[in-house]
Design an enzyme around this catalytic site. Structure first.
Site, PDB file in Angstrom:
ATOM      1  N   ARG A   1       0.834  -1.217   0.000  1.00 23.82           N
ATOM      2  CA  ARG A   1       0.000   0.000   0.000  1.00 23.82           C
ATOM      3  C   ARG A   1       0.857   1.250   0.000  1.00 23.82           C
ATOM      4  NH1 ARG A   1      -3.939  -1.664   4.811  1.00 23.82           N
ATOM      5  NH2 ARG A   1      -1.881  -2.088   5.642  1.00 23.82           N
TER       6      ARG A   1
ATOM      7  N   GLY B   1       1.704 -22.370   9.692  1.00 22.00           N
ATOM      8  CA  GLY B   1       2.951 -21.659   9.370  1.00 22.00           C
ATOM      9  C   GLY B   1       3.955 -22.510   8.637  1.00 22.00           C
TER      10      GLY B   1
ATOM     11  N   LYS C   1      -8.206 -22.608   9.285  1.00 20.72           N
ATOM     12  CA  LYS C   1      -7.181 -23.639   9.026  1.00 20.72           C
ATOM     13  C   LYS C   1      -7.768 -25.040   9.165  1.00 20.72           C
ATOM     14  CE  LYS C   1      -3.590 -20.532  10.737  1.00 20.72           C
ATOM     15  NZ  LYS C   1      -2.979 -20.032  11.974  1.00 20.72           N
TER      16      LYS C   1
HETATM   17  P1  NDP Z   1       1.058  -7.861   6.978  1.00 17.02           P
HETATM   18  O1  NDP Z   1      -0.040  -7.022   7.479  1.00 17.02           O
HETATM   19  O2  NDP Z   1       2.341  -7.847   7.716  1.00 17.02           O
HETATM   20  O3  NDP Z   1       1.348  -7.512   5.447  1.00 17.02           O
HETATM   21  C1  NDP Z   1       0.332  -7.280   4.520  1.00 17.02           C
HETATM   22  C2  NDP Z   1       0.913  -6.631   3.294  1.00 17.02           C
HETATM   23  O4  NDP Z   1      -0.121  -6.419   2.338  1.00 17.02           O
HETATM   24  C3  NDP Z   1       1.558  -5.273   3.530  1.00 17.02           C
HETATM   25  O5  NDP Z   1       2.693  -5.115   2.735  1.00 17.02           O
HETATM   26  C4  NDP Z   1       0.470  -4.268   3.099  1.00 17.02           C
HETATM   27  O6  NDP Z   1       1.013  -3.056   2.588  1.00 17.02           O
HETATM   28  C5  NDP Z   1      -0.231  -5.041   2.001  1.00 17.02           C
HETATM   29  N1  NDP Z   1      -1.657  -4.723   1.960  1.00 17.02           N
HETATM   30  C6  NDP Z   1      -2.518  -4.700   3.002  1.00 17.02           C
HETATM   31  N2  NDP Z   1      -3.758  -4.385   2.585  1.00 17.02           N
HETATM   32  C7  NDP Z   1      -3.673  -4.216   1.250  1.00 17.02           C
HETATM   33  C8  NDP Z   1      -4.619  -3.865   0.256  1.00 17.02           C
HETATM   34  N3  NDP Z   1      -5.902  -3.631   0.568  1.00 17.02           N
HETATM   35  N4  NDP Z   1      -4.191  -3.788  -1.026  1.00 17.02           N
HETATM   36  C9  NDP Z   1      -2.907  -4.030  -1.339  1.00 17.02           C
HETATM   37  N5  NDP Z   1      -1.961  -4.345  -0.432  1.00 17.02           N
HETATM   38  C10 NDP Z   1      -2.348  -4.438   0.857  1.00 17.02           C
HETATM   39  O7  NDP Z   1       0.469  -9.342   6.915  1.00 17.02           O
HETATM   40  P2  NDP Z   1       1.256 -10.721   7.093  1.00 17.02           P
HETATM   41  O8  NDP Z   1       2.478 -10.712   6.279  1.00 17.02           O
HETATM   42  O9  NDP Z   1       1.372 -11.055   8.547  1.00 17.02           O
HETATM   43  O10 NDP Z   1       0.191 -11.754   6.505  1.00 17.02           O
HETATM   44  C11 NDP Z   1       0.045 -11.951   5.121  1.00 17.02           C
HETATM   45  C12 NDP Z   1      -0.799 -13.201   4.895  1.00 17.02           C
HETATM   46  O11 NDP Z   1      -0.122 -14.327   5.451  1.00 17.02           O
HETATM   47  C13 NDP Z   1      -2.172 -13.188   5.577  1.00 17.02           C
HETATM   48  O12 NDP Z   1      -3.086 -13.903   4.795  1.00 17.02           O
HETATM   49  C14 NDP Z   1      -1.907 -13.939   6.875  1.00 17.02           C
HETATM   50  O13 NDP Z   1      -3.074 -14.517   7.408  1.00 17.02           O
HETATM   51  C15 NDP Z   1      -0.955 -14.993   6.367  1.00 17.02           C
HETATM   52  N6  NDP Z   1      -0.117 -15.606   7.375  1.00 17.02           N
HETATM   53  C16 NDP Z   1       0.568 -14.828   8.263  1.00 17.02           C
HETATM   54  C17 NDP Z   1       1.407 -15.408   9.169  1.00 17.02           C
HETATM   55  C18 NDP Z   1       2.195 -14.602  10.140  1.00 17.02           C
HETATM   56  O14 NDP Z   1       2.845 -15.192  11.020  1.00 17.02           O
HETATM   57  N7  NDP Z   1       2.183 -13.278  10.068  1.00 17.02           N
HETATM   58  C19 NDP Z   1       1.565 -16.868   9.239  1.00 17.02           C
HETATM   59  C20 NDP Z   1       0.817 -17.591   8.227  1.00 17.02           C
HETATM   60  C21 NDP Z   1      -0.006 -16.976   7.339  1.00 17.02           C
HETATM   61  P3  NDP Z   1       1.831  -2.035   3.577  1.00 17.02           P
HETATM   62  O15 NDP Z   1       3.033  -2.793   4.016  1.00 17.02           O
HETATM   63  O16 NDP Z   1       2.185  -0.894   2.737  1.00 17.02           O
HETATM   64  O17 NDP Z   1       0.893  -1.738   4.708  1.00 17.02           O
HETATM   65  N1  HSE Z   2      -2.278 -15.307  13.277  1.00 13.82           N
HETATM   66  C1  HSE Z   2      -1.848 -16.606  12.926  1.00 13.82           C
HETATM   67  C2  HSE Z   2      -1.463 -17.362  14.158  1.00 13.82           C
HETATM   68  C3  HSE Z   2      -0.688 -16.529  11.969  1.00 13.82           C
HETATM   69  O1  HSE Z   2      -1.289 -16.728  15.208  1.00 13.82           O
HETATM   70  O2  HSE Z   2      -1.361 -18.578  14.098  1.00 13.82           O
HETATM   71  C4  HSE Z   2      -0.289 -17.868  11.406  1.00 13.82           C
HETATM   72  O3  HSE Z   2      -1.269 -18.389  10.571  1.00 13.82           O
END
Ligand code: NDP
Ligand code: HSE
Length: 455
Positions: free
Chosen positions: A60, A149, A220
């Site tokens: 974003r 994860g 999940k």
């Molecule tokens: P973050 O919030 O850290 O990152 C999301 C990213 O997407 C950011 O770069 C953000 O931009 C961008 N973004 C958010 N909203 C929009 C939008 N509307 N349009 C375009 N870009 C957007 O999320 P995570 O990395 O933690 O999670 C990503 C995915 O992975 C999710 O589906 C989550 O459930 C999944 N996941 C996460 C885990 C974790 O441990 N965090 C583990 C397993 C799965 P900007 O940086 O500029 O804000």
């Molecule tokens: N929010 C999730 C968790 C991230 O705590 O398990 C991994 O899917």
């Protein structure tokens, strides 16, 4: 079935040209993916047979400082332009949520691009539609990172256990909830403080109520049940209860009785349907899975041939999740030139062989229970409570009556029961709560022994 569009994507598929990747989202997982791909580039190329090159990424706010290098990656604010970029072979969706992720993934599929995603909400709610579209277009949608994860649980169930009739699985599949429960038990920490820490560490969802109310675990579990039993994704039929009402008191009474409190996702085949439920659960402390602490995850899978198997590892966090994303990328690269009909099916079973088994209502589920109630300290109360349980054919495993706190006349009573159908327990709780000497509500926590021969 349509084949993926020809063009630059297929031009390099047979040769050693790099596979070009576009990443949507450069947050915790997006940056973890960039870091792992850069650091292990050589090993990954040796495994995949081709170099994996990130050519474009979206976020974003493209001015924001990132936790990964972005030089050499064209960073843009418009995710759709990445999806439409004809030079990109594979889209990695790491934005999260349903909107705009669903539209972007469907658009990528429409463009004939393969997709890798960590988005469990998207797969649990729209996976049936997405896999249908991918099937028609002949592209892959890989989602290992969506469950547990870094643990390769999708691959394990879909491929490693493919000989088995899976009978049940039970997992600690939300790292944030497990982290909160561990910190509450070990350090007596406050719920809200630990949740803030989980957010700081990047474990929690953008909306952390998904973690603490059990929704993320149910996403999940829905995916695991589909690939374990060969059923469509049925998130809306799952029973979902999170840890937000768990108290330190119950955590410590459970310990006294030899049990540990965990948020479990349970999927089990029964003769009358499939149990699909997420709720706080007491499990015997001696079980390996009871000792999974912090943001670690574990999934216990019972197959008829292999018996019980336990998969353990980091369930959240930047690089553990990236480990699964990159594994999917390598899988996609290795099978780019395979005939789509010969690939491992998205939901493990051939799409025309899915069975539409019904999901049991929670009232139909059989489980054991921990009950905590507060009673006026006078003769006959315990007898009244046990009579209600006996009338409903609920057999008691243990009773613990605590001393009243100094100066108080109300005593906590804890009862463990044997297995009974939830409908009977609901009736018993309603009757117990209507007894005059019982104060307030009865706390009910489900209890599972997780025996290998659980039928
Ligand atoms: P973050 O919030 O850290 O990152 C999301 C990213 O997407 C950011 O770069 C953000 O931009 C961008 N973004 C958010 N909203 C929009 C939008 N509307 N349009 C375009 N870009 C957007 O999320 P995570 O990395 O933690 O999670 C990503 C995915 O992975 C999710 O589906 C989550 O459930 C999944 N996941 C996460 C885990 C974790 O441990 N965090 C583990 C397993 C799965 P900007 O940086 O500029 O804000
Ligand atoms: N929010 C999730 C968790 C991230 O705590 O398990 C991994 O899917």
């Amino acid at each position: 079935m349509q084949r993926p569009a020809a063009g630059p994507r297929e031009a390099g598929a047979g040769a050693a040209a790099p596979v070009r990747v576009g990443i949507l989202g450069l947050g915790t997982v997006g940056c973890g993916t960039v870091n792992v791909l850069l650091r292990n580039a050589q090993e990954i190329t040796r495994r995949a047979g081709r170099r994996i090159e990130i050519v474009q990424a979206s976020a974003r706010d493209i001015g924001k400082k990132r936790a990964c290098p972005t030089s050499g990656i064209a960073l843009v604010p418009d995710a759709e332009s990445v999806v439409r970029n004809p030079d990109i072979d594979v889209i990695v969706e790491l934005i999260g949520g349903l909107d705009p992720a669903r539209a972007l993934v469907l658009e990528a599929i429409g463009q004939g691009k393969h997709v890798v995603t960590a988005n469990k909400a998207l797969i649990a709610l729209h996976g049936n539609e997405i896999f249908r579209a991918a099937q028609e277009r002949g592209v892959m949608v890989a989602f290992e990172a969506a469950v547990a994860g870094g643990i390769p649980i999708i691959k394990a169930i879909r491929e490693g256990l493919t000989a088995n009739r899976i009978e049940w699985l039970a997992g600690i599949i939300n790292g944030t909830s497990n982290f909160i429960l561990s910190e509450m038990r070990e350090k007596g920490a406050d719920f809200a403080d630990v949740l803030r820490e989980a957010q700081r560490l990047g474990y929690a969802e953008a909306d952390p109520t998904f973690d603490v109310e059990g929704v993320d675990a149910a996403h999940k579990l829905t995916i695991l049940a589909a690939i374990a039993f060969g059923i469509p994704l049925k998130f809306r039929d799952a029973y979902v209860e999170g840890i937000s009402r768990v108290t330190r008191l119950d955590v410590s009474y459970a310990e006294e009785l030899g049990y540990r409190l965990k948020l479990l996702g349970i999927a089990r085949r029964t003769e009358s349907g499939v149990e699909l439920r997420v709720h706080p659960t007491l499990i015997p402390r001696r079980r390996l899975i009871a000792n999974v602490e912090g943001a670690m995850n574990a999934v216990l899978v019972k197959g008829d041939a292999v018996g019980p198997t336990l998969f353990y590892g980091a369930g959240a966090g930047s690089e553990p999740t990236a480990s699964a994303v990159v594994a999917d990328l390598v899988d996609v690269v290795r099978t780019l030139t395979t005939d789509p009909t010969n690939r491992v099916p998205h939901l493990a079973f051939q799409p025309d062989a899915l069975e539409d088994l019904s999901i049991l209502a929670m009232e139909e589920v059989r489980t054991s229970y921990y009950l905590r109630m507060h009673a006026e300290d006078r003769p006959g109360v315990l007898a009244d409570v046990t009579r209600i349980l006996a009338d409903l054919q609920i057999s008691i495993e243990a009773i613990l009556q605590k001393e009243p706190a100094e100066g108080e006349s109300v005593v906590p009573i804890i009862i463990l029961t044997h297995r009974v159908v939830e409908r009977s327990m609901n009736a018993a709780i309603a009757r117990i709560e209507s007894l005059g000497p019982i104060q307030g509500r009865v706390t009910r926590i489900r209890l599972e022994h997780l025996h290998a021969d659980w039928h």
